[in-house]
Design an enzyme around this catalytic site. Structure first.
Site, short mmCIF file in Angstrom:
data_model
loop_
_atom_site.label_atom_id
_atom_site.label_comp_id
_atom_site.label_asym_id
_atom_site.label_seq_id
_atom_site.Cartn_x
_atom_site.Cartn_y
_atom_site.Cartn_z
N GLY A 1 3.68 -4.24 -4.04
CA GLY A 1 2.31 -4.76 -4.01
C GLY A 1 1.58 -4.42 -2.72
O GLY A 1 2.14 -4.49 -1.65
N SER A 2 0.29 -4.07 -2.81
CA SER A 2 -0.41 -3.58 -1.65
C SER A 2 -1.91 -3.50 -1.93
O SER A 2 -2.40 -3.98 -2.94
CB SER A 2 0.14 -2.20 -1.27
OG SER A 2 0.34 -1.43 -2.44
#
Length: 218
Positions: free
Chosen positions: A187-188
Site C-alpha cells: 500500500g502506498s
C-alpha cells in the site's frame, strides 16, 4: 462527472507479467509453498504449512502482477492505479493530485508524460499509512520530468507496509508516456503536480488506472 471513462481494463492472463523488483519477496514465498507441497504427502507438519504458504504465494503473485496496457491519448495520464485521495491547489500555481494505492492495486507506476527524467531523488522518512496526511513525511522518491508542459514533479510515497520503492530508470532517461518507471511494494501513494493552467479532469474518490486514466482536461 461520470466515472465510466476510467473503469479498469480487463487484463487477460496472457498480457500479465510480474513486476521487476518483486524477487526478494516473491521467490522465498513461492519456494516455501513449493517445498511444503512436495513434502505434504509424507509430513503432517509440511501439510499444515502447505495451505497458508500456497495462499500467500498466490497473493504475492497477484500483488506483483504487471499487466500490459493500451496507453490512452491525452496530455497527462495517471501514473498509478488507485483512487484519487485529494486534489489540492499549490502556492506556486500547480495542482497536486494524490492517488492512494491499496494492496489490491497494481503497484507498477508509469510515466505521466513523454519527456526526459531530470532528477530521481530518494528521501528517507517514516512509514505511516499512505492515506494519512502525515504520510507526506514518509520514505519517498521524488521524480522530475522535462516535458512539453515544462517541469513535471511526481512523488512515490511509501506506506505503513511498503518500505521499498524501486525506481526502474535513472536520471537522464528519455521516456514515452505510459512507460514503466518504478514499483512501490504494498500500500502506498503517488502525488502528481499538474502545471499552472492545466485543468484537472478527475475528482476525489475517482478510480484511476495507470497509463489509461487521463488527468487533465482539454
Amino acid at each position: 462527472m461520470p466515472h465510466s471513462q476510467t473503469s479498469a481494463p480487463r487484463d487477460s492472463l496472457v498480457s500479465v507479467r510480474l513486476a521487476r523488483g518483486a524477487s526478494p519477496w516473491l521467490l522465498p514465498t513461492v519456494a516455501t509453498a513449493a517445498l511444503s507441497l512436495a513434502r505434504a504427502r509424507r509430513s503432517g507438519a509440511a501439510k499444515a504449512v502447505a495451505v497458508p504458504a500456497t495462499a500467500l504465494a498466490a497473493g504475492m503473485l497477484w500483488f506483483f502482477r504487471d499487466p500490459e496496457r493500451e496507453i490512452a491519448q491525452g496530455r497527462v495520464i495517471s501514473p498509478a492505479d488507485g483512487v484519487v485521495q485529494s486534489i489540492m491547489p499549490w502556492k506556486d500555481g500547480r495542482t497536486r493530485v494524490a492517488i492512494f494505492m491499496s494492496p489490491l492495486n497494481v503497484h507498477v507506476n508509469r510515466a505521466p508524460l513523454a519527456g526526459t527524467v531530470t532528477s530521481v531523488e530518494h528521501i528517507p522518512g517514516g512509514f505511516v499509512p499512505a492515506f494519512n496526511k502525515e504520510s507526506e513525511n514518509n520514505e519517498r522518491v521524488v521524480w522530475h520530468f522535462d516535458t512539453e508542459l515544462g517541469d513535471i514533479e511526481m512523488i512515490q510515497i511509501a506506506g505503513a507496509v511498503a518500505r521499498r520503492i524501486v525506481p526502474y530508470i535513472p536520471q537522464g532517461t528519455k521516456v514515452e508516456q505510459g512507460d514503466r518507471i518504478g514499483l512501490i511494494r504494498f500500500g502506498s501513494r503517488v502525488d502528481l503536480y499538474l502545471p499552472e493552467g492545466v485543468e484537472v479532469a478527475v475528482e476525489v474518490g475517482q478510480k484511476t488506472v495507470a497509463g489509461v486514466t487521463r488527468l487533465d482536461r482539454d
